[in-house]
Design a protein around this motif. Structure first.
Motif, PDB file in Angstrom:
ATOM      1  N   THR A  80      32.258  14.420 -46.873  1.00 29.86           N
ATOM      2  CA  THR A  80      31.642  14.086 -45.586  1.00 29.86           C
ATOM      3  C   THR A  80      31.212  12.630 -45.542  1.00 29.86           C
ATOM      4  OG1 THR A  80      30.755  16.353 -45.472  1.00 29.86           O
ATOM      5  CG2 THR A  80      29.870  14.743 -43.909  1.00 29.86           C
ATOM      6  N   SER A  84      31.237  13.569 -40.405  1.00 33.23           N
ATOM      7  CA  SER A  84      32.536  14.212 -40.210  1.00 33.23           C
ATOM      8  C   SER A  84      32.938  14.939 -41.487  1.00 33.23           C
ATOM      9  CB  SER A  84      33.594  13.179 -39.821  1.00 33.23           C
ATOM     10  OG  SER A  84      34.847  13.794 -39.601  1.00 33.23           O
ATOM     11  N   TRP A 117      35.142  17.238 -43.966  1.00 31.60           N
ATOM     12  CA  TRP A 117      36.542  17.626 -44.171  1.00 31.60           C
ATOM     13  C   TRP A 117      36.592  18.602 -45.341  1.00 31.60           C
ATOM     14  CZ3 TRP A 117      40.249  16.041 -40.743  1.00 31.60           C
ATOM     15  CH2 TRP A 117      39.838  15.074 -39.826  1.00 31.60           C
ATOM     16  N   GLY A 169      38.891  19.829 -40.497  1.00 28.32           N
ATOM     17  CA  GLY A 169      38.059  18.649 -40.311  1.00 28.32           C
ATOM     18  C   GLY A 169      37.174  18.812 -39.093  1.00 28.32           C
ATOM     19  N   ASN A 220      32.625  22.160 -38.459  1.00 32.57           N
ATOM     20  CA  ASN A 220      33.470  21.751 -39.575  1.00 32.57           C
ATOM     21  C   ASN A 220      34.959  21.840 -39.245  1.00 32.57           C
ATOM     22  OD1 ASN A 220      31.292  21.441 -41.664  1.00 32.57           O
ATOM     23  ND2 ASN A 220      30.992  23.582 -41.144  1.00 32.57           N
ATOM     24  N   THR A 275      40.321  19.469 -36.273  1.00 32.68           N
ATOM     25  CA  THR A 275      41.613  20.101 -36.558  1.00 32.68           C
ATOM     26  C   THR A 275      41.981  21.130 -35.493  1.00 32.68           C
ATOM     27  OG1 THR A 275      40.396  21.483 -38.141  1.00 32.68           O
ATOM     28  CG2 THR A 275      41.734  19.714 -39.029  1.00 32.68           C
TER      29      THR A 275
END
Length: 446
Positions: free
Chosen positions: A382, A394, A396, A406, A420, A424
């Motif tokens: 992150t 952010s 991932w 992501g 989270n 994506t």
């Protein structure tokens, strides 16, 4: 067997919203240290940003699976009619929600203390065999179908719910201008709500479906069925009366953690933590039904599963009366093991306006065991932009079930909201995770 599976699915769905063991990935490694951080690692209670930290509420909801994406359902609403087509690996689903109620943390010179309240539950499908799934769907939609299945591993459909009252204590072992070493523990009273499990292990069978009947033959294996006998009432599956069993504690859980911080100009430069969570178990009470069956149907002998009818207890009796299902273990006072995990993290803040964190979690109990609650293996990185009270992060994640996702979130003071998987889900059509987290806390004192 088909009816028993459908009963278990109905039990799970009728639980309503599912609330579960789930970390607040992304926000839990925030530079602002609050009760979310102390839940991740109890040693972090010593690093609270304010002397008094009050968490008003925190909610985290997520679903992971390895078969369907949200786009699949949007594109084809009838996708469940052939959900197991072209699926070669075991089907897995984890549905997680966590609701933390009021929580308070107090930081003193060397000692820190906290009290937390939280509601949890889990709804999991663990290693469900697609051949069995296909046979169930075909039996429902087609005639004159014969399916042979051979399932060497235990597959489970599991749902559970409980509440926790946690008491966190932490102490600084070392505290200088350069570094800090802290330890902590979270000791949790567990209040069981409901538990159900349907497990099929080492099953080999042939299922024959015709227009008039569904038969199973040449079958051997084992079956686990565990449920709350309060499902057995005239109103059907209803737990509104005394859902939490009179708020009587049913067990004790423990989280242990250690934390080491290197400081630069009185600000954290490197923060490292290690924790072991959810050591312990809880008894589900005397009204829990828990039985293990041995299944043995010889070749050229047949058991008609479409004749199974009635409530759970009546179906159990029909299985035993057939002579093909033998109860080899029954227990009305089982203990369910919490979803035990070991986690480690690293937070690096080279400048005041930027932080990058790495968090990893590993399950340390066997999720194929019928009395173990599961937890996912995962790793999250992150990056975080820090502008005073405002943080933009952010996360991932590489997740055991949903693979790579992501997300994005922001925090202002004690308020945070994020996901989270939102990035994506927007840029990929095959993302297998959906989630959201948000919360509000308030701190004061230096």
């Amino acid at each position: 067997m088909k009816n028993a599976l459908l009963i278990s699915l109905f039990i799970i769905v009728s639980n309503g919203i599912s609330i579960a063991q789930q970390n607040y990935f992304g926000v839990q490694n925030s530079k602002r240290k609050g009760m979310i951080n102390a839940k991740m690692n109890p040693a972090e209670i010593n690093n609270l940003s304010k002397k008094v930290e009050v968490s008003l509420f925190s909610i985290n909801a997520g679903v992971d699976n390895n078969v369907l994406s949200a786009q699949d359902i949007i594109d084809n609403p009838d996708v469940f009619d052939n959900i197991f087509d072209n699926v070669e690996e075991p089907v897995n689903l984890r549905t997680d929600v966590s609701v933390m109620g009021p929580a308070v943390g107090l930081r003193f010179d060397k000692w820190s203390f906290g009290i937390t309240t939280e509601v949890k539950a889990k709804v999991d499908i663990i290693d469900f065999n697609p051949e069995l799934g296909n046979s169930i769907i075909q039996n429902a939609n087609e005639n004159n179908v014969q399916t042979s299945i051979n399932i060497p591993e235990n597959q489970r459909i599991n749902a559970s719910g409980w509440m926790e009252l946690g008491f966190i204590v932490g102490r600084k072992i070392l505290d200088t201008d350069f570094h800090t070493l802290s330890v902590g523990g979270n000791f949790k009273l567990l209040f069981p709500g409901s538990y159900s499990n349907f497990g099929v292990d080492k099953l080999k069978a042939t299922i024959i479906h015709s227009e008039d009947e569904t038969l199973i033959t040449d079958a051997i294996g084992s079956l686990n069925l565990s449920y709350d006998e309060r499902w057995e009432n005239e109103d059907g599956f209803d737990l509104q009366d005394d859902l939490w069993r009179g708020f009587n504690p049913g067990g004790l859980g423990v989280d242990l953690g250690v934390n080491y911080m290197i400081k630069k100009d009185n600000d954290p430069l490197l923060n490292i933590g290690l924790s072991v969570k959810n050591l312990g178990s809880m008894g589900m009470g005397s009204n829990q039904r828990h039985k293990n069956y041995a299944v043995n149907i010889p070749q050229n002998e047949y058991f008609r599963i479409d004749n199974l009818d009635g409530n759970v207890e009546e179906i159990e009796q029909q299985l035993v009366d057939s002579g093909y299902f033998t109860i080899n273990d029954a227990d009305s006072d089982i203990r369910v093991n919490l979803p035990r995990t070991m986690s480690a993290y690293l937070e690096f803040s080279p400048v005041k306006t930027f932080q990058i964190s790495l968090y990893g979690q590993k399950r340390i109990n066997n999720e194929s065991n019928n009395i173990n609650l599961s937890a996912a293996d995962l790793i999250v990185i992150t990056p975080r932009l820090v502008l005073g009270k405002f943080e933009l992060y952010s996360p991932w994640m590489q997740h055991q079930i949903s693979n790579f996702t992501g997300g994005l979130g922001f925090q202002y003071g004690g308020f945070f909201i994020g996901s989270n998987s939102v990035i994506t889900n927007l840029i990929k059509n095959d993302s297998h995770r959906a989630d959201i987290h948000l919360g509000l806390s308030w701190g004061f004192g230096s």
